[in-house]
Design a protein around this motif. Structure first.
Motif, short mmCIF file in Angstrom:
data_model
loop_
_atom_site.label_atom_id
_atom_site.label_comp_id
_atom_site.label_asym_id
_atom_site.label_seq_id
_atom_site.Cartn_x
_atom_site.Cartn_y
_atom_site.Cartn_z
N THR A 59 -90.90 53.08 -29.16
CA THR A 59 -91.67 52.57 -28.02
C THR A 59 -90.71 52.40 -26.85
OG1 THR A 59 -91.27 50.25 -28.53
CG2 THR A 59 -93.21 51.29 -29.58
N GLU A 60 -91.24 52.22 -25.64
CA GLU A 60 -90.36 51.99 -24.49
C GLU A 60 -89.50 50.74 -24.69
OE1 GLU A 60 -91.74 52.71 -20.46
OE2 GLU A 60 -93.54 53.62 -21.33
N ARG A 61 -90.09 49.72 -25.28
CA ARG A 61 -89.34 48.48 -25.53
C ARG A 61 -88.20 48.73 -26.52
NH1 ARG A 61 -91.81 42.74 -27.70
NH2 ARG A 61 -89.86 41.61 -27.57
N GLU A 62 -88.47 49.45 -27.62
CA GLU A 62 -87.43 49.77 -28.59
C GLU A 62 -86.34 50.63 -27.93
OE1 GLU A 62 -90.03 49.88 -32.71
OE2 GLU A 62 -90.11 51.60 -31.36
N TRP A 63 -86.76 51.58 -27.10
CA TRP A 63 -85.81 52.45 -26.41
C TRP A 63 -84.82 51.62 -25.59
CZ3 TRP A 63 -85.36 57.75 -26.66
CH2 TRP A 63 -84.51 58.33 -25.73
N ARG A 64 -85.36 50.68 -24.81
CA ARG A 64 -84.49 49.85 -23.97
C ARG A 64 -83.52 49.03 -24.82
NH1 ARG A 64 -89.40 48.98 -21.35
NH2 ARG A 64 -89.57 46.93 -22.29
N ARG A 65 -83.95 48.66 -26.02
CA ARG A 65 -83.10 47.83 -26.88
C ARG A 65 -82.01 48.63 -27.59
NH1 ARG A 65 -85.01 43.80 -31.78
NH2 ARG A 65 -82.92 43.09 -32.26
N TYR A 66 -82.34 49.85 -28.05
CA TYR A 66 -81.43 50.57 -28.93
C TYR A 66 -80.70 51.76 -28.31
CZ TYR A 66 -83.76 47.79 -32.46
OH TYR A 66 -84.26 46.75 -33.18
N VAL A 67 -81.21 52.31 -27.23
CA VAL A 67 -80.60 53.50 -26.64
C VAL A 67 -79.68 53.07 -25.50
CG1 VAL A 67 -81.06 55.68 -25.47
CG2 VAL A 67 -82.54 54.94 -27.35
N PRO A 68 -78.51 53.66 -25.44
CA PRO A 68 -77.56 53.27 -24.39
C PRO A 68 -78.16 53.33 -22.99
CG PRO A 68 -76.53 54.79 -25.94
CD PRO A 68 -77.99 54.72 -26.29
N GLY A 69 -77.75 52.40 -22.14
CA GLY A 69 -78.28 52.30 -20.78
C GLY A 69 -78.11 53.60 -19.99
N GLY A 70 -79.01 53.79 -19.07
CA GLY A 70 -78.95 54.96 -18.21
C GLY A 70 -79.68 56.18 -18.74
#
Length: 78
Positions: A59-70
């Motif tokens: 999900t977008e929320r999971e992405w923001r939490r687990y995938v490196p910034g940028g």
């Protein structure tokens, strides 16, 4: 891609080493395992592993939490 498999029961403890290069897990099968975390240094491997484990895109929320910034959100699973 590497999946962390090996315990024959439920994993009940997970701990990263101070340098983040090793993951220790213990399970109710009475074993403790040490895993090399280099797999998480490559974004393509990380997202593929996440997709495989979750069985769906993040999900977008999971992405923001687990995938490196940028890195912009996008679906990673077919």
């Amino acid at each position: 891609m590497a999946l962390y498999t090996g315990h024959t029961g439920v994993v009940h403890s997970v701990l990263f080493s101070p340098d983040g290069n090793t993951l220790a897990t213990s399970g109710n099968d009475g074993t403790v395992r040490l895993w090399d975390t280099d797999v998480f240094n490559d974004l393509a491997t990380l997202t593929h592993t996440a997709c495989t484990i979750a069985g769906r895109s993040l999900t977008e929320r999971e992405w923001r939490r687990y995938v490196p910034g940028g890195v912009a959100y996008h679906r990673i699973c077919p």
